[in-house]
Scaffold this active site. Structure first.
Site, mmCIF file in Angstrom:
data_model
loop_
_atom_site.group_PDB
_atom_site.id
_atom_site.type_symbol
_atom_site.label_atom_id
_atom_site.label_comp_id
_atom_site.label_asym_id
_atom_site.label_seq_id
_atom_site.Cartn_x
_atom_site.Cartn_y
_atom_site.Cartn_z
ATOM 1 N N ASP A 69 0.868 -1.167 0.000
ATOM 2 C CA ASP A 69 0.000 0.000 0.000
ATOM 3 C C ASP A 69 0.913 1.228 0.000
ATOM 4 O O ASP A 69 2.127 1.118 0.196
ATOM 5 C CB ASP A 69 -0.884 -0.027 1.243
ATOM 6 C CG ASP A 69 -1.741 1.211 1.385
ATOM 7 O OD1 ASP A 69 -2.427 1.562 0.408
ATOM 8 O OD2 ASP A 69 -1.711 1.835 2.457
ATOM 9 N N ASP A 117 -0.118 5.135 1.168
ATOM 10 C CA ASP A 117 -0.329 6.051 2.285
ATOM 11 C C ASP A 117 -0.285 5.313 3.616
ATOM 12 O O ASP A 117 -1.056 4.366 3.830
ATOM 13 C CB ASP A 117 -1.670 6.761 2.149
ATOM 14 C CG ASP A 117 -1.729 7.640 0.906
ATOM 15 O OD1 ASP A 117 -0.796 8.428 0.714
ATOM 16 O OD2 ASP A 117 -2.702 7.538 0.144
ATOM 17 N N THR A 161 -2.343 1.176 -4.403
ATOM 18 C CA THR A 161 -2.915 2.230 -3.578
ATOM 19 C C THR A 161 -4.353 2.557 -3.967
ATOM 20 O O THR A 161 -4.751 2.348 -5.119
ATOM 21 C CB THR A 161 -2.056 3.513 -3.678
ATOM 22 O OG1 THR A 161 -2.668 4.563 -2.918
ATOM 23 C CG2 THR A 161 -1.911 3.971 -5.125
ATOM 24 N N SER A 162 -5.090 3.086 -3.004
ATOM 25 C CA SER A 162 -6.444 3.543 -3.292
ATOM 26 C C SER A 162 -6.455 4.940 -3.902
ATOM 27 O O SER A 162 -7.489 5.398 -4.397
ATOM 28 C CB SER A 162 -7.280 3.547 -2.003
ATOM 29 O OG SER A 162 -7.455 2.234 -1.519
ATOM 30 N N LYS A 170 -10.494 -1.065 -2.331
ATOM 31 C CA LYS A 170 -10.364 -1.795 -1.073
ATOM 32 C C LYS A 170 -11.531 -1.410 -0.154
ATOM 33 O O LYS A 170 -11.938 -0.249 -0.156
ATOM 34 C CB LYS A 170 -9.044 -1.434 -0.393
ATOM 35 C CG LYS A 170 -7.790 -1.706 -1.238
ATOM 36 C CD LYS A 170 -6.546 -1.145 -0.553
ATOM 37 C CE LYS A 170 -5.317 -1.240 -1.430
ATOM 38 N NZ LYS A 170 -4.113 -0.632 -0.803
ATOM 39 N N ASP A 217 -1.444 -0.814 6.096
ATOM 40 C CA ASP A 217 -1.574 -0.129 7.374
ATOM 41 C C ASP A 217 -3.020 0.070 7.789
ATOM 42 O O ASP A 217 -3.286 0.328 8.965
ATOM 43 C CB ASP A 217 -0.894 1.245 7.321
ATOM 44 C CG ASP A 217 -1.706 2.261 6.538
ATOM 45 O OD1 ASP A 217 -2.016 3.329 7.093
ATOM 46 O OD2 ASP A 217 -2.042 1.982 5.375
#
Length: 221
Positions: free
Chosen positions: A17, A19, A110-111, A142, A167
């Protein structure tokens, strides 16, 4: 709880991921989302924990604000986040760990939209990965497994044979959905550490080795 001195089994690839996992952008993101929440009359303290690990468009939709154009609001948030990169830094040890990996054996999943992801990676001084899966590359974000499945596919491996660093709770759930092993990075918040997965505060002491068959073995401190 962190597990000490336990090497993981070998993996075909590593998925990260972004962030909160390889860089710190939570402060910048929360500045933007705080303004948005106040503008729409939301309770900031209750709302902010819901933004992590999810696509902006899903967060806006799930906020339940009546009478808004969800796509337009998400686009406005994107513009604000691209403009605000103050304080974005790599998670301690992340740059060295990523640099130690074969470039064709890892990806960032990543989102964040691609434009924002590239902006934040650059602001943090991290290497732009050969494979970057962004929130606008998938229809379902996600905690749906789609992004990690696509990340593994781009690397030519099966998602279940990857090690995923995450995270946020939504990301951990997505990783679990593909049957992958997970390491939780707790540098910025501990929301996702209430899981059976090993956790690390950052990447100090994390190392990897390439086995004769090309798979990666990761050692946690």
């Amino acid at each position: 709880m962190a597990h000490s001195s336990v090497p993981h089994p070998a993996f075909d690839a590593l998925l990260f991921d972004m962030d909160g996992t390889v860089l710190t952008s939570i402060a910048a993101a929360e500045r933007v989302w705080t303004q948005w929440a106040r503008r729409h009359g939301l309770d900031v303290d209750t709302f902010l924990p819901t933004i992590h690990g999810k696509r902006a468009i899903d967060t806006v939709r799930d906020a339940g604000v009546p009478g808004i154009d969800v796509e337009a609001e998400a686009q406005a948030i994107l513009e604000a986040e691209v403009a605000d990169v103050e304080g974005i830094e790599p998670i301690t040890g992340a740059a060295d760990f990523l640099a130690s990996l074969p470039r064709d054996r890892w990806a960032i999943v990543t989102s964040a939209p691609r434009r924002l992801a590239e902006r934040r990676i650059e602001a943090a001084g991290l290497p732009l990965p050969e494979n970057l899966i962004a929130g606008d590359d998938v229809t379902r974000g996600k905690p749906a497994p789609d992004a990690f499945q696509l990340g593994a596919k781009r690397l030519g491996v099966e998602a279940a044979r990857c090690l995923i660093f995450e995270d946020a709770t939504a990301g951990v759930q997505a990783a679990e959905a593909v049957g992958a092993s997970v390491v939780v990075v707790s540098a910025l918040h501990s929301a996702a550490t209430d899981t059976p997965h090993p956790s690390i505060p950052d990447y100090r002491g994390v190392s990897s080795e390439v086995l004769d068959d090309g798979r990666l073995r990761v050692h946690l401190p």
